[in-house]
Design a protein around this motif. Structure first.
Motif, PDB file in Angstrom:
ATOM      1  N   ARG A 216       0.817  -1.224   0.000  1.00 48.96           N
ATOM      2  CA  ARG A 216       0.000   0.000   0.000  1.00 48.96           C
ATOM      3  C   ARG A 216       0.841   1.259   0.000  1.00 48.96           C
ATOM      4  O   ARG A 216       0.521   2.220  -0.725  1.00 48.96           O
ATOM      5  N   HIS A 217       1.883   1.306   0.803  1.00 46.89           N
ATOM      6  CA  HIS A 217       2.639   2.545   0.991  1.00 46.89           C
ATOM      7  C   HIS A 217       3.922   2.620   0.163  1.00 46.89           C
ATOM      8  O   HIS A 217       4.523   3.695   0.085  1.00 46.89           O
ATOM      9  N   LEU A 218       4.316   1.513  -0.450  1.00 57.61           N
ATOM     10  CA  LEU A 218       5.553   1.532  -1.234  1.00 57.61           C
ATOM     11  C   LEU A 218       5.302   1.136  -2.686  1.00 57.61           C
ATOM     12  O   LEU A 218       5.612   1.900  -3.613  1.00 57.61           O
ATOM     13  N   THR A 219       4.699  -0.020  -2.894  1.00 58.81           N
ATOM     14  CA  THR A 219       4.531  -0.532  -4.252  1.00 58.81           C
ATOM     15  C   THR A 219       3.582   0.335  -5.075  1.00 58.81           C
ATOM     16  O   THR A 219       3.919   0.767  -6.184  1.00 58.81           O
ATOM     17  N   LEU A 220       2.387   0.594  -4.550  1.00 56.08           N
ATOM     18  CA  LEU A 220       1.392   1.361  -5.317  1.00 56.08           C
ATOM     19  C   LEU A 220       1.870   2.782  -5.647  1.00 56.08           C
ATOM     20  O   LEU A 220       1.746   3.214  -6.798  1.00 56.08           O
ATOM     21  N   PRO A 221       2.420   3.545  -4.682  1.00 54.72           N
ATOM     22  CA  PRO A 221       2.899   4.898  -5.047  1.00 54.72           C
ATOM     23  C   PRO A 221       4.004   4.881  -6.102  1.00 54.72           C
ATOM     24  O   PRO A 221       4.015   5.723  -7.002  1.00 54.72           O
ATOM     25  N   LEU A 222       4.927   3.939  -6.025  1.00 56.30           N
ATOM     26  CA  LEU A 222       6.028   3.899  -6.976  1.00 56.30           C
ATOM     27  C   LEU A 222       5.591   3.385  -8.342  1.00 56.30           C
ATOM     28  O   LEU A 222       6.293   3.594  -9.335  1.00 56.30           O
ATOM     29  N   MET A 223       4.440   2.712  -8.401  1.00 56.34           N
ATOM     30  CA  MET A 223       3.937   2.199  -9.673  1.00 56.34           C
ATOM     31  C   MET A 223       2.867   3.098 -10.268  1.00 56.34           C
ATOM     32  O   MET A 223       2.179   2.694 -11.207  1.00 56.34           O
ATOM     33  N   ARG A 224       2.718   4.298  -9.759  1.00 52.72           N
ATOM     34  CA  ARG A 224       1.641   5.157 -10.229  1.00 52.72           C
ATOM     35  C   ARG A 224       1.745   5.441 -11.722  1.00 52.72           C
ATOM     36  O   ARG A 224       0.749   5.433 -12.444  1.00 52.72           O
ATOM     37  N   ARG A 225       2.941   5.672 -12.210  1.00 52.64           N
ATOM     38  CA  ARG A 225       3.134   5.941 -13.637  1.00 52.64           C
ATOM     39  C   ARG A 225       2.729   4.727 -14.482  1.00 52.64           C
ATOM     40  O   ARG A 225       2.028   4.854 -15.488  1.00 52.64           O
ATOM     41  N   THR A 226       3.162   3.545 -14.072  1.00 52.94           N
ATOM     42  CA  THR A 226       2.822   2.328 -14.815  1.00 52.94           C
ATOM     43  C   THR A 226       1.328   2.046 -14.757  1.00 52.94           C
ATOM     44  O   THR A 226       0.713   1.653 -15.755  1.00 52.94           O
ATOM     45  N   LEU A 227       0.725   2.233 -13.583  1.00 46.01           N
ATOM     46  CA  LEU A 227      -0.713   2.007 -13.438  1.00 46.01           C
ATOM     47  C   LEU A 227      -1.504   2.964 -14.317  1.00 46.01           C
ATOM     48  O   LEU A 227      -2.508   2.568 -14.929  1.00 46.01           O
ATOM     49  N   ALA A 228      -1.066   4.223 -14.392  1.00 45.19           N
ATOM     50  CA  ALA A 228      -1.768   5.194 -15.239  1.00 45.19           C
ATOM     51  C   ALA A 228      -1.701   4.782 -16.705  1.00 45.19           C
ATOM     52  O   ALA A 228      -2.704   4.839 -17.428  1.00 45.19           O
TER      53      ALA A 228
END
Length: 305
Positions: A216-228
């Motif tokens: 929640r606090h590491l993986t998702l924020p750092l993958m924001r560009r890829t998720l977008a």
């Protein structure tokens, strides 16, 4: 070094820089010509057509914005928008619900992980039209495999035509599209996972962060560009859905599965309302550009933070 000596050197540097710029333009000139001929000019011509009553045979007639105002009262077009939005939400949620766990599964180094990645990605290389034809055969009530499989599992007592009802056809198409696309989304998410520095994950583990907290606090924020990126590609592909509806159901049953692109196809090449079809295409293009702008905005917000 005097100013008089520096000036010739600066002039030579500017000349070399301009020469490199012209060389760069020369290299991209063929691509620019292709974009101009096969995209810019057709779009401009489509815009021109959208302001006309453009029959298949005969003289086009200028009608201004009448084609665009017609959309507001076109109930079939509004119904196509509603169905496309519903389909887009269902498919996008289903793809991400499967792609993220698969990406986490194949991200870890384990025995045979390369085989798993290949198996999950394999449906992506199958063309969408080919996949639609394949699944149409699988869902056939007489010669397909799905109906006997459902009877063997005890889910039905008799043969069932999955493409005869809206619920069955919609479910079949959604499952087919997820089977076809989830491997591509998995690879996108996998690249984002592998780009996360292992030092950060190890530091969070040492600090006592659990698996869910790290996600929640590491993986998702750092993958924001890829998720977008993955989200925009999934939504754009769903909005442009056509092949599966045309091949598997022909818009049925009872015209209940008409997507926006399918409706544009019918207006342009079945009813031959070319001007109205052009106007619908321009509206769809604007919607897709808006989605692209949303993607750029998401990336810009991330950079600013």
């Amino acid at each position: 070094m005097t100013i008089a000596a520096v000036a010739p050197v600066a002039g030579a540097t500017r000349r070399r820089s301009k020469a490199h710029q012209w060389k760069g333009l020369l290299y991209i000139a063929p691509a620019m010509v292709l974009v101009l001929v096969f995209f810019v000019l057709p779009v401009l011509f489509t815009v021109w057509m959208s302001f006309h009553n453009w029959p298949l045979m005969g003289q086009p007639k200028w009608i201004g914005l009448r084609n665009y105002s017609r959309m507001l009262s076109d109930t079939r077009f509004l119904s196509a928008i509603g169905f496309t939005a519903f389909y887009t939400v269902i498919v996008t949620v289903a793809i991400f619900a499967l792609a993220f766990p698969l990406a986490l599964f194949v991200e870890r180094e384990r025995r045979g992980v390369g085989v798993y990645r290949s198996i999950f990605f394999l449906p992506v290389v199958v063309g969408l039209a080919t996949a639609s034809l394949l699944w149409t055969w699988l869902a056939n009530v007489d010669s397909g495999l799905f109906s006997p499989a459902l009877r063997a599992l005890g889910l039905t007592e008799h043969s069932i035509n999955l493409l005869a009802t809206f619920e069955g056809a919609f479910t079949t198409i959604v499952v087919m599209v997820v089977w076809k696309i989830v491997g591509f989304t998995m690879i996108l998410l996998l690249t984002g996972l592998q780009a996360i520095p292992s030092d950060l994950t190890e530091a969070a583990r040492i600090d006592g962060a659990g698996r869910w907290q790290r996600f929640r606090h590491l993986t998702l924020p750092l993958m924001r560009r890829t998720l977008a990126l993955a989200l925009i590609l999934s939504i754009t592909g769903s909005v442009l859905a056509f092949d599966q509806f045309y091949i598997m159901t022909s818009g049925g049953p009872q015209n209940s599965m008409i997507s926006v692109v399918y409706y544009i196809f019918n207006q342009s090449f079945v009813s031959f309302h070319l001007g109205y079809g052009a106007a619908l295409s321009i509206v769809l293009l604007i919607a897709l550009v808006a989605l692209s702008v949303a993607q750029l905005w998401l990336l810009r917000v991330e950079d600013e933070r």
